[in-house]
Design an enzyme around this catalytic site. Structure first.
Site, PDB file in Angstrom:
ATOM      1  N   PHE B 248       0.817  -1.227   0.000  1.00 29.65           N
ATOM      2  CA  PHE B 248       0.000   0.000   0.000  1.00 29.65           C
ATOM      3  C   PHE B 248       0.845   1.269   0.000  1.00 29.65           C
ATOM      4  CE2 PHE B 248      -2.228  -3.232   2.718  1.00 29.65           C
ATOM      5  CZ  PHE B 248      -3.050  -3.720   1.719  1.00 29.65           C
ATOM      6  N   ASN B 641      -7.156  -9.499 -15.924  1.00 27.27           N
ATOM      7  CA  ASN B 641      -7.731 -10.619 -15.177  1.00 27.27           C
ATOM      8  C   ASN B 641      -8.944 -10.102 -14.402  1.00 27.27           C
ATOM      9  OD1 ASN B 641      -8.363 -12.434 -13.036  1.00 27.27           O
ATOM     10  ND2 ASN B 641      -6.360 -13.405 -13.291  1.00 27.27           N
ATOM     11  N   PRO B 642     -10.148 -10.334 -14.921  1.00 30.99           N
ATOM     12  CA  PRO B 642     -11.341  -9.742 -14.303  1.00 30.99           C
ATOM     13  C   PRO B 642     -11.514 -10.126 -12.834  1.00 30.99           C
ATOM     14  CG  PRO B 642     -11.877 -10.683 -16.453  1.00 30.99           C
ATOM     15  CD  PRO B 642     -10.459 -11.091 -16.148  1.00 30.99           C
ATOM     16  N   GLN B 648      -9.307  -6.164  -6.546  1.00 30.36           N
ATOM     17  CA  GLN B 648      -8.629  -4.891  -6.292  1.00 30.36           C
ATOM     18  C   GLN B 648      -9.633  -3.765  -6.082  1.00 30.36           C
ATOM     19  OE1 GLN B 648      -4.901  -3.807  -6.444  1.00 30.36           O
ATOM     20  NE2 GLN B 648      -5.379  -5.653  -5.332  1.00 30.36           N
ATOM     21  N   GLY B 714      -5.581  -0.560  -8.820  1.00 32.21           N
ATOM     22  CA  GLY B 714      -5.175  -0.756  -7.431  1.00 32.21           C
ATOM     23  C   GLY B 714      -5.698   0.289  -6.475  1.00 32.21           C
ATOM     24  N   GLU B 715      -5.753   1.526  -6.898  1.00 33.07           N
ATOM     25  CA  GLU B 715      -6.093   2.603  -5.971  1.00 33.07           C
ATOM     26  C   GLU B 715      -7.415   3.275  -6.301  1.00 33.07           C
ATOM     27  OE1 GLU B 715      -1.952   4.566  -4.937  1.00 33.07           O
ATOM     28  OE2 GLU B 715      -1.886   3.480  -6.820  1.00 33.07           O
TER      29      GLU B 715
END
Lengths: 352, 748
Positions: B248, B641-642, B648, B714-715
């Site tokens: 993170f 990659n669903p 995520q 990711g964010e």
């Protein structure tokens, strides 16, 4: 961490003998003590592990109809014991509202009674805390104390007792069976945890060398099984201590309250039995007005110990809510989110 | 809005990318076979424990090192008095990603938990007890923590070297032209990463070579940072970081424990292991700094923004300068002719903050989305309608076209799934069957789609299988899987035929696993390495008269399933293994780079987008708040990659929930110590907090971000969510709470 000896006595006599040494701590499930040792708050020279003592893991009914639960019974086992849960549903609900499944599998009844406050300053060996270090002061008075006491506190200590389990126990006149050098004695759970006075370091009624052997619930306590609830206000849906909680149990006869049992959690250094409110409810109709009057009476002596005045208002409301829930009847099945205000499981009642 | 709101199927690259593969490392992780840094125990190991400062400011007058050394098993105590020299001043920032570190340079205390000493012992227990026995005598000064006590200062930079202020257009004129001006102040508290895996290192020296096992988000990039402290060439540093139990952002920056362990290993000539306790992760390893944000929104009679100003005071340490770039959220989200963003700092006696999942975007969007909600209500507009009226067709900060932007589709999909159109305008209008107040709120998600620099190597083996290599970081996000899928795609091989080597600094540099740019960056390098192999293989085959592909010339050669074939002439094909065998080659190596095309970077604004819709239930008497529904719809380019992408996005949204209602570090006023430096006291969401949660993705093709069309996920999910929940709390109760997290008593 500090080195210590580990003893695992096979008999009560051995255990009591081991406890004569003053720097000894008693180990049950370890879910609180081991944390305190890692934090440097508890620094015992030796641990006496009671989990192998014979007979302390039993849940039994005695000839007089009372219940006796051994000190080493695990929280999860007690909550899921069908006979116990049927007789004392709000105790089972309180147990299941506490901690996490993993902790409930490890934590013991005796350990629950003996657990320490989670006041951040108590848990910090560097902080001023009269409870941990007599005479050092109380850093909580000037700190982030939105969770602290509104009843029974003094400037010496404003910590609250963290247990869910003990709240309905206090309401139901549970007795703590204590063993010590002088033999066996019984202490009402309601006064087992001590309120602070000018000092705060003595936190339970246990004398040096004594241990909790068992808990007793009187036969009369089971009479409330049809109208008993535990409710818990918390900021996470599970795995969080109560900001406030309430246990309410009623005997209802023809729409009127024959008898009431009430206690609050998260408000004081002990689970707070509400006697005055109980008296007001006797013979009163099982209706919102009665609940509101009783709840107001329960908080009459409350005062904020810091930025926690909101708890007085909310404590009144959670008591009234718990009373209404109890009056509606104990649910037929344990709610999916035990004790939760956010539970949506079906409200069919068991005994109403 | 389009009629068809069903989620579109993602265009698959081929046989691998686009598949919802489960994690390739999943079984190793759940069975405990995956070896994390702290699992390493080389022979002769010494354990190290940091003795952390008990106050936030002051100096260490005395340490009882004799008592510590007298404890059985304790071998060394390193303090400022005997700390061996370092080759670099820890208070010097030589590179962009350098933070000033507390490495026992003197007896000053700059934050609670800062190292005062390092205790080494034969066992972890002895080292911990040795640290306790040091019983420090402290000359303490009052801690300056909080915006009231902090020292205000002008910001030179924010984030990682970004300018502290940006202005577009004439803001004062914009406000003057506004029919209404909404002013909002929002505070966000210090928050901590709390990765499940604590920071850990096992350090050992082999002559002048330093070999370290440590979780690291920038494996090759951080070699020079380690090397600088010991005066050795970067290539002498070997970092092994196959798995991270969450990073993170906190494992992208060096922390004091890492350098002290390396120093201790050199000093003692033995391998040294140092694992931080949970409590020790609150101080020396970065956090999300607190912010106090002021926003002004000018809106004209048509509900369009005329001016937007966003100022953030960001808290940082007394000695370093990382400032949460919160106000920059206003730069790229909504169309507005005049935007002014600015930052200033507030110095507190705390550890230096650093990047934490969506640094700036999380805090800034929380405030911006709350302010937008207030402005919408003031204008009498539905919050979604208001956002659509202010939809940015081009980047408001630069005027550039977006590389792609399917936010409108996100709004439409999310709103439809959620049932937004029946939302009443006024607050306090909805109740559930139990009488709880219900409220609906929304927020826009936005996160940049950066790319860094990466390299990769792909080697085709004689049997037609391949090994691909790059020093990527799997933080739990699924890099082991998604990157391998991309690599297989580049090689035209089935995933099972590809051996993926990663997580080791001896491999080609994969850049940093940060900024949600790892899949795009490392993935592009892997893909192009694969394509390089295929190009070489094609050259071999088409030049060989014995090959069925001979003389293919300009006709397209397709690589798939381990075969080259000529498009449209499927009988003209040959397996990789056969081509290599005939050429007498036992392997063929290709190389690739991942980096953005500078022309596209110059011409386009590149962001991922999304829309989050939240429903909360509030107990009207007891004021407990629960998020009962969260629906997010996101557009982030091609989804490799669903399954992992959904995880995520869900993880980000759940983080947003924690931001809105739970996460908050508390300090003791006198000493400055953390009051809740553990997971019992510092709340993050639990499963029971998630009643219904859904993350959807909409189709988005992007020809500019990179050849793969990959942005990042990711964010993204955390942005938008915190604001959506706060807005839902208002819609349920009529209360605007302007300090996160929202507590029950705030609604009293």
């Amino acid at each position: 961490m500090k080195s210590f000896d580990y003893l695992r006595p096979e008999t009560l006599e051995e255990a009591l003998a081991a406890l004569s040494d003053p720097d000894t701590a008693v180990l049950g499930g370890g879910t609180n003590l081991l944390d305190l040792m890692k934090l440097g708050v508890a620094l015992p020279d030796r641990l006496v592990d009671l989990t192998r003592l014979p007979g302390l893991d039993r849940i039994e009914t005695l000839p007089d109809g009372s219940w006796r639960i051994g000190a080493m019974v695990r929280n999860a086992d007690l909550a899921r014991d069908p006979g116990f849960a049927a007789a004392f549903p709000m105790v089972a609900e309180a147990l299941l509202s506490g901690a996490s499944a993993q902790l409930r599998n490890a934590a013991t009844l005796g350990g629950n009674l003996m657990q320490a406050t989670r006041c951040a300053w108590f848990q910090d060996p560097q902080a001023r805390c009269n409870r941990r270090a007599p005479g050092s002061g109380c850093d909580a008075l000037e700190g982030a104390n939105r969770g602290h006491a509104v009843l029974g506190w003094t400037p010496a200590c404003i910590a609250v007792h963290p247990s869910d389990f003990c709240v309905p126990l206090a309401a139901l006149d549970a007795q703590v069976e204590v063993a010590g050098p002088a033999g066996i004695r019984h202490v009402p759970l309601e006064t087992f945890h001590l309120l602070p006075g000018e000092e705060a370091h003595r936190v339970t009624a246990l004398e040096p060398g004594e241990i909790v052997l068992a808990l007793r619930l009187p036969a009369a306590a089971a009479a409330f099984a049809g109208h008993a609830r535990y409710l818990k206000l918390r900021e996470r849906t599970s795995f969080a201590f109560a900001l406030l909680s309430a246990a309410a149990a009623l005997r209802v006869e023809d729409g009127r309250i024959a008898e009431a049992r009430l206690a609050l959690g998260g408000v004081a250094a002990r689970p707070w039995r509400c006697h005055a409110a109980e008296v007001l409810l006797e013979s009163a109709p099982a209706a919102p007005d009665s609940f509101a009057r009783a709840a107001a009476a329960a908080l009459e002596t409350a005062a904020p110990s810091g930025a926690n005045g909101y708890k007085i208002v909310l404590a009144e409301r959670i008591l009234a809510r718990a009373l209404a829930a109890a009056a509606a009847g104990t649910p037929a099945e344990m709610p999916a989110l035990p004790g939760s205000l956010m539970d949506d499981s079906d409200r069919e009642t068991a005994h109403a | 809005m389009p009629d068809d709101i069903a989620p579109t199927r993602h265009q698959r690259l081929g046989s691998n990318a686009g598949d919802p593969h489960s994690r390739l490392d999943g079984i190793a992780k759940i069975t405990g076979a995956a070896r994390y840094a702290a699992d390493n125990a080389p022979a002769g190991l010494l354990w190290a424990v940091i003795a952390g400062a008990p106050v936030a400011r002051g100096r260490v007058a005395r340490l009882d090192t004799a008592a510590a050394l007298a404890h059985p098993g304790v071998t060394h105590v390193i303090t400022p008095e005997n700390r061996p020299a370092l080759h670099k001043d820890p208070d010097l920032r030589a590179a962009l990603f350098d933070w000033k570190l507390d490495l026992l340079q003197d007896d000053r205390i700059r934050y609670a938990g800062a190292p005062m000493a390092l205790v080494l012992a034969e066992t972890a227990e002895a080292a911990a007890e040795g640290a306790r026995l040091l019983a420090p005598e402290i000359e303490a000064d009052p801690a300056r923590i909080g915006f009231g006590d902090g020292l205000a200062f002008a910001a030179e930079t924010v984030g990682i070297g970004a300018p502290p202020a940006t202005a577009v257009g004439d803001v004062e004129a914009g406000f003057a032209a506004a029919a209404q001006v909404t002013e909002v102040e929002i505070e966000t508290p210090p928050q901590y990463h709390n990765a499940m895996e604590p920071h850990a290192i096992v350090a050992q020296w082999q002559g002048e070579r330093l070999v370290i096992d440590t979780p690291n988000q920038a494996i090759v990039m951080s070699r020079p940072s380690f090397a600088a402290y010991f005066g050795i060439p970067p290539e002498n540093v070997h970092i092994r970081s196959p798995y991270l139990g969450g990073g993170f952002g906190s494992k992208a920056i060096l922390n004091p424990a890492q350098i002290l362990a390396c120093l201790a290993a050199r000093e003692t000539g033995r391998p040294v292991k140092l694992v931080l306790s949970r409590a020790q992760m609150y101080g020396p390893t970065g956090h999300r700094g607190a912010t106090r944000q002021s926003l002004r929104l000018g809106v004209d009679a048509a509900g369009r923004l005329t001016a937007l100003s966003h100022h953030a005071v960001s808290a940082t340490s007394s000695f370093d300068d990382f400032l949460e770039p919160a106000a920059n959220a206003a730069l790229n989200t909504y169309a507005c002719p005049a935007i002014s963003v600015s930052h200033s700092g507030s110095r507190w006696d705390i550890g230096t903050p650093g990047p934490m999942r969506a640094p700036g975007e999380a805090t800034g969007s929380a405030a911006l989305e709350c302010a937008m909600d207030e402005a919408a209500h003031a204008a009498g507009l539905d919050p979604l309608d208001f956002r659509l009226r202010n939809y940015a067709e081009t980047d408001p900060a630069t005027g550039r076209a977006y590389s792609s932007k399917a936010l409108r589709e996100c709004y439409a999909l999310g709103a439809e799934r959620f049932g937004w159109k029946t939302r009443p305008m006024q607050p306090g209008q909805m109740r559930d069957a139990r009488g709880r107040l219900l409220g609906w709120g929304m927020g826009t998600s936005l996160f940049p789609a950066p790319m860094f620099q990466a390299e990769a190597r792909a080697t085709l083996r004689a049997d037609g299988s391949a090994v691909v290599e790059t020093a990527a970081s799997d933080m739990g996000q699924g890099a082991w899987t998604a990157l391998a899928q991309i690599a297989a795609e580049g090689l035209g091989l089935d995933l099972a035929q590809v051996e993926f080597r990663s997580g080791d600094s001896e491999l080609p540099d994969a850049g940093v696993a940060g900024g949600s740019g790892h899949t795009a960056t490392a993935g592009s390098a892997l893909y192009s390495a694969g394509r390089d192999v295929i190009a070489q293989l094609t050259a071999l085959a088409t030049a060989d008269p014995a090959s069925p592909l001979h003389g293919a010339g300009n006709r397209a050669v397709v690589a798939a399933d381990g075969w080259l074939r000529i498009e449209g002439e499927d009988h003209r094909r040959e397996s990789y293994a056969a081509i290599l065998a005939r050429a007498g080659r036992d392997a063929l190596t290709g190389r690739g780079k991942g980096a953005r095309d500078p022309a596209h970077a110059e011409a386009r604004a590149m962001f991922s987008h999304g829309a989050v819709f939240a429903e909360v239930a509030v107990d009207p008497a007891l004021l407990q708040i629960r998020v009962t529904r969260l629906t997010g719809a996101f557009a982030a380019g091609r989804i490799i990659n669903p399954k992992l992408a959904e995880s995520q996005l869900l993880g980000g949204m759940i983080w947003g929930l924690g931001f809105a209602l739970q996460e908050e570090a508390l300090h003791d006023r006198r000493s400055g110590r953390l009051l809740n430096a553990d997971l019992a006291g510092y709340h993050v969401p639990v499963n029971a907090d998630l009643a219904e949660i859904e993350a959807l993705t909409v189709h988005e093709e992007d020809r500019f971000v990179n050849p793969l069309g990959v942005k990042g996920v990711g964010e993204l999910g955390i942005t938008g969510t915190a604001g959506a929940i706060a807005n839902a709390v208002w819609h349920a109760t009529g209360r605007r709470v302007r300090r996160f997290p929202i507590h029950p008593e705030d609604l009293a």
